[in-house]
Design a protein around this motif. Structure first.
Motif, mmCIF file in Angstrom:
data_model
loop_
_atom_site.group_PDB
_atom_site.id
_atom_site.type_symbol
_atom_site.label_atom_id
_atom_site.label_comp_id
_atom_site.label_asym_id
_atom_site.label_seq_id
_atom_site.Cartn_x
_atom_site.Cartn_y
_atom_site.Cartn_z
ATOM 1 N N GLY A 1 -14.159 -51.635 6.209
ATOM 2 C CA GLY A 1 -13.867 -50.218 6.280
ATOM 3 C C GLY A 1 -13.768 -49.505 4.950
ATOM 4 O O GLY A 1 -13.400 -48.328 4.899
ATOM 5 N N GLU B 1 -8.630 -47.896 9.252
ATOM 6 C CA GLU B 1 -8.215 -46.711 10.013
ATOM 7 C C GLU B 1 -8.320 -45.418 9.209
ATOM 8 O O GLU B 1 -8.590 -44.362 9.763
ATOM 9 N N THR B 2 -8.053 -45.478 7.916
ATOM 10 C CA THR B 2 -8.120 -44.286 7.084
ATOM 11 C C THR B 2 -8.899 -44.615 5.813
ATOM 12 O O THR B 2 -9.117 -45.782 5.495
ATOM 13 N N THR B 3 -9.281 -43.583 5.088
ATOM 14 C CA THR B 3 -9.982 -43.763 3.820
ATOM 15 C C THR B 3 -9.093 -43.246 2.706
ATOM 16 O O THR B 3 -8.730 -42.078 2.702
#
Length: 132
Positions: free
Chosen positions: A118, A68-70
């Motif tokens: 991801g 969802e995020t980096t």
């Protein structure tokens, strides 16, 4: 001084991640491999511990960021522009997602991909004559 680096990355499925990174040419140390974790050899004294999420959660108290995020860009220095291109194209062919177009600044060339879980990998080459 630090003698080695071990990155710990959460993954969904060990078998799937090993297959992906095998297609990019990475190998694994069986000495540090179990049913939910493996040690991917990136370079001399540089390793990524790929840990299935349940195992990884045992090391932390915060939520897992990816996909969802980096939280971090994992940047790998390559020997040439051709190596950057070849490795990026292998990642795309193995199911990785292109995160940008190749960037050529003359003295530096880069191209990035997102792996199956991801995590964002930035591949780059920098002209050694440019670095002082």
């Amino acid at each position: 001084m630090i003698s080695a680096i071990f990155l710990n990355l959460p993954i969904k499925n060990l078998k799937r991640s090993v297959e992906f990174f095998n297609q990019l040419g990475f190998t694994f140390n069986p000495q540090f491999t179990s049913e939910d974790t493996t040690c991917m050899i990136i370079g001399n004294n540089i390793f990524a511990m790929l840990c299935e999420e349940e195992k990884f959660k045992g090391f932390i108290s915060k939520p897992i960021a990816a996909p969802e995020t980096t939280e971090v860009l994992l940047s790998l220095s390559c020997e040439s522009k051709d190596e950057v291109t070849a490795l990026a194209e292998k990642a795309f062919a193995a199911g990785g997602r292109k995160v940008n177009e190749p960037e050529d600044h003359g003295f530096m060339y880069s191209w990035g991909f997102e792996d199956l879980d991801g995590h964002v990998w930035d591949l780059f080459w920098m002209d050694p004559a440019h670095v002082q």
